[in-house]
Design a protein around this motif. Structure first.
Motif, PDB file in Angstrom:
ATOM      1  N   SER A   4      45.379  33.794  35.388  1.00 54.91           N
ATOM      2  CA  SER A   4      46.391  33.131  36.570  1.00 54.91           C
ATOM      3  C   SER A   4      46.318  33.677  37.732  1.00 54.91           C
ATOM      4  CB  SER A   4      47.826  33.063  35.843  1.00 54.91           C
ATOM      5  OG  SER A   4      48.198  34.499  36.184  1.00 54.91           O
ATOM      6  N   ILE A   5      45.764  34.855  38.118  1.00 55.76           N
ATOM      7  CA  ILE A   5      45.678  35.438  39.347  1.00 55.76           C
ATOM      8  C   ILE A   5      44.430  34.751  40.156  1.00 55.76           C
ATOM      9  CG2 ILE A   5      45.350  37.368  40.905  1.00 55.76           C
ATOM     10  CD1 ILE A   5      47.123  38.960  39.260  1.00 55.76           C
ATOM     11  N   PRO A   6      44.294  34.138  41.349  1.00 52.07           N
ATOM     12  CA  PRO A   6      43.218  33.565  42.023  1.00 52.07           C
ATOM     13  C   PRO A   6      42.385  34.737  42.447  1.00 52.07           C
ATOM     14  CG  PRO A   6      45.134  33.263  43.140  1.00 52.07           C
ATOM     15  CD  PRO A   6      45.720  33.862  42.041  1.00 52.07           C
ATOM     16  N   PRO A   7      41.153  34.507  42.363  1.00 52.81           N
ATOM     17  CA  PRO A   7      40.123  35.328  42.721  1.00 52.81           C
ATOM     18  C   PRO A   7      40.354  35.958  44.242  1.00 52.81           C
ATOM     19  CG  PRO A   7      39.004  33.913  41.721  1.00 52.81           C
ATOM     20  CD  PRO A   7      40.230  33.317  41.754  1.00 52.81           C
ATOM     21  N   GLN A   8      40.965  35.205  45.085  1.00 56.00           N
ATOM     22  CA  GLN A   8      41.198  35.447  46.417  1.00 56.00           C
ATOM     23  C   GLN A   8      42.312  36.743  46.595  1.00 56.00           C
ATOM     24  OE1 GLN A   8      41.184  32.485  44.958  1.00 56.00           O
ATOM     25  NE2 GLN A   8      41.687  30.973  46.383  1.00 56.00           N
ATOM     26  N   ALA A   9      42.948  36.860  45.582  1.00 60.38           N
ATOM     27  CA  ALA A   9      43.982  37.911  45.565  1.00 60.38           C
ATOM     28  C   ALA A   9      43.616  39.143  45.095  1.00 60.38           C
ATOM     29  CB  ALA A   9      45.408  37.476  44.749  1.00 60.38           C
ATOM     30  N   TRP A  10      42.405  39.339  44.766  1.00 59.97           N
ATOM     31  CA  TRP A  10      41.757  40.571  44.137  1.00 59.97           C
ATOM     32  C   TRP A  10      41.133  41.573  45.151  1.00 59.97           C
ATOM     33  CZ3 TRP A  10      37.843  37.810  40.321  1.00 59.97           C
ATOM     34  CH2 TRP A  10      38.578  37.268  39.149  1.00 59.97           C
ATOM     35  N   SER A  11      41.268  42.548  45.135  1.00 60.93           N
ATOM     36  CA  SER A  11      40.871  43.557  46.275  1.00 60.93           C
ATOM     37  C   SER A  11      39.362  43.706  45.908  1.00 60.93           C
ATOM     38  CB  SER A  11      41.628  44.769  45.944  1.00 60.93           C
ATOM     39  OG  SER A  11      41.243  45.512  44.954  1.00 60.93           O
ATOM     40  N   LYS A  12      38.739  44.182  46.612  1.00 56.08           N
ATOM     41  CA  LYS A  12      37.321  44.619  46.801  1.00 56.08           C
ATOM     42  C   LYS A  12      36.973  45.400  45.574  1.00 56.08           C
ATOM     43  CE  LYS A  12      36.207  43.712  51.619  1.00 56.08           C
ATOM     44  NZ  LYS A  12      35.812  44.179  53.099  1.00 56.08           N
ATOM     45  N   ALA A  13      37.710  46.343  45.223  1.00 57.95           N
ATOM     46  CA  ALA A  13      37.671  47.324  44.211  1.00 57.95           C
ATOM     47  C   ALA A  13      37.766  46.730  42.992  1.00 57.95           C
ATOM     48  CB  ALA A  13      38.878  48.565  44.409  1.00 57.95           C
ATOM     49  N   GLU A  14      38.848  45.713  42.780  1.00 59.43           N
ATOM     50  CA  GLU A  14      38.701  44.905  41.375  1.00 59.43           C
ATOM     51  C   GLU A  14      37.467  44.098  41.427  1.00 59.43           C
ATOM     52  OE1 GLU A  14      43.642  44.323  41.027  1.00 59.43           O
ATOM     53  OE2 GLU A  14      42.627  43.314  42.593  1.00 59.43           O
ATOM     54  N   ILE A  15      37.254  43.380  42.410  1.00 65.14           N
ATOM     55  CA  ILE A  15      36.083  42.775  42.272  1.00 65.14           C
ATOM     56  C   ILE A  15      34.834  43.409  41.725  1.00 65.14           C
ATOM     57  CG2 ILE A  15      34.283  41.291  43.443  1.00 65.14           C
ATOM     58  CD1 ILE A  15      36.852  40.111  45.243  1.00 65.14           C
ATOM     59  N   ALA A  16      34.472  44.807  42.391  1.00 64.55           N
ATOM     60  CA  ALA A  16      33.465  45.463  41.992  1.00 64.55           C
ATOM     61  C   ALA A  16      33.508  45.967  40.444  1.00 64.55           C
ATOM     62  CB  ALA A  16      33.436  46.647  42.771  1.00 64.55           C
ATOM     63  N   SER A  17      34.890  46.432  40.112  1.00 61.81           N
ATOM     64  CA  SER A  17      35.247  46.607  38.901  1.00 61.81           C
ATOM     65  C   SER A  17      34.779  45.690  37.599  1.00 61.81           C
ATOM     66  CB  SER A  17      36.496  47.221  38.840  1.00 61.81           C
ATOM     67  OG  SER A  17      36.861  48.348  39.422  1.00 61.81           O
ATOM     68  N   LEU A  18      35.295  44.087  37.953  1.00 61.85           N
ATOM     69  CA  LEU A  18      35.342  43.150  37.389  1.00 61.85           C
ATOM     70  C   LEU A  18      33.470  42.837  37.022  1.00 61.85           C
ATOM     71  CD1 LEU A  18      38.117  41.138  38.078  1.00 61.85           C
ATOM     72  CD2 LEU A  18      37.500  42.032  36.092  1.00 61.85           C
ATOM     73  N   ALA A  19      32.915  43.029  38.113  1.00 61.48           N
ATOM     74  CA  ALA A  19      31.501  43.051  37.960  1.00 61.48           C
ATOM     75  C   ALA A  19      30.886  44.026  37.060  1.00 61.48           C
ATOM     76  CB  ALA A  19      30.768  43.152  39.434  1.00 61.48           C
ATOM     77  N   ALA A  20      31.217  45.167  37.336  1.00 63.61           N
ATOM     78  CA  ALA A  20      30.816  46.215  36.273  1.00 63.61           C
ATOM     79  C   ALA A  20      31.268  45.936  34.763  1.00 63.61           C
ATOM     80  CB  ALA A  20      31.411  47.547  36.611  1.00 63.61           C
ATOM     81  N   VAL A  21      32.480  45.218  34.565  1.00 65.71           N
ATOM     82  CA  VAL A  21      32.759  44.767  33.267  1.00 65.71           C
ATOM     83  C   VAL A  21      31.506  44.057  32.751  1.00 65.71           C
ATOM     84  CG1 VAL A  21      34.509  43.377  32.012  1.00 65.71           C
ATOM     85  CG2 VAL A  21      35.228  45.421  33.520  1.00 65.71           C
ATOM     86  N   ASP A  22      31.364  42.991  33.550  1.00 65.15           N
ATOM     87  CA  ASP A  22      30.354  41.998  33.288  1.00 65.15           C
ATOM     88  C   ASP A  22      29.056  42.485  33.088  1.00 65.15           C
ATOM     89  OD1 ASP A  22      32.450  39.742  33.851  1.00 65.15           O
ATOM     90  OD2 ASP A  22      31.436  39.332  35.658  1.00 65.15           O
ATOM     91  N   ARG A  23      28.692  43.474  33.572  1.00 67.54           N
ATOM     92  CA  ARG A  23      27.348  44.072  33.438  1.00 67.54           C
ATOM     93  C   ARG A  23      27.286  44.815  32.017  1.00 67.54           C
ATOM     94  NH1 ARG A  23      27.779  45.175  38.883  1.00 67.54           N
ATOM     95  NH2 ARG A  23      28.531  47.409  38.325  1.00 67.54           N
ATOM     96  N   ALA A  24      28.422  45.415  31.895  1.00 63.96           N
ATOM     97  CA  ALA A  24      28.584  46.176  30.582  1.00 63.96           C
ATOM     98  C   ALA A  24      28.642  45.159  29.472  1.00 63.96           C
ATOM     99  CB  ALA A  24      30.070  46.897  30.635  1.00 63.96           C
ATOM    100  N   VAL A  25      29.140  44.199  29.636  1.00 64.36           N
ATOM    101  CA  VAL A  25      29.216  43.102  28.401  1.00 64.36           C
ATOM    102  C   VAL A  25      27.788  42.578  28.131  1.00 64.36           C
ATOM    103  CG1 VAL A  25      29.938  40.550  27.748  1.00 64.36           C
ATOM    104  CG2 VAL A  25      31.593  42.581  28.475  1.00 64.36           C
ATOM    105  N   ALA A  26      27.039  42.447  29.287  1.00 63.50           N
ATOM    106  CA  ALA A  26      25.807  41.802  29.213  1.00 63.50           C
ATOM    107  C   ALA A  26      24.834  42.700  28.400  1.00 63.50           C
ATOM    108  CB  ALA A  26      25.039  41.544  30.508  1.00 63.50           C
ATOM    109  N   GLU A  27      25.138  44.118  28.446  1.00 64.41           N
ATOM    110  CA  GLU A  27      24.304  45.053  27.649  1.00 64.41           C
ATOM    111  C   GLU A  27      24.694  44.995  26.054  1.00 64.41           C
ATOM    112  OE1 GLU A  27      25.208  48.865  28.974  1.00 64.41           O
ATOM    113  OE2 GLU A  27      24.660  48.319  31.037  1.00 64.41           O
TER     114      GLU A  27
END
Length: 67
Positions: A4-27
């Protein structure tokens, strides 16, 4: 991945961490240790993404979660 939290409310650190999550899942199963390590992230948005990703990996994540 955010719920429910819009991406605009995420910090740069959260965006980077979520990208890392996506990369880990892709593995696939080889990304499970990285996801497990991310369970200690201070951001609940990131932790929620990690939990959702571990659930999506299903049985591949179970033993690591037990350990």
């Amino acid at each position: 991945m955010s719920g429910s939290i819009p991406p605009q409310a995420w910090s740069k650190a959260e965006i980077a961490s979520l990208a890392a999550v996506d990369r880990a899942v892709a593995e696939g199963p080889t990304g499970v240790p990285e996801l497990i390590a991310m369970l200690t992230e201070p951001s609940w948005v990131v932790r929620r993404g990690v939990i959702r990703s571990l659930a999506a990996l299903g049985d591949a994540a179970v033993q690591s979660l037990i350990d």
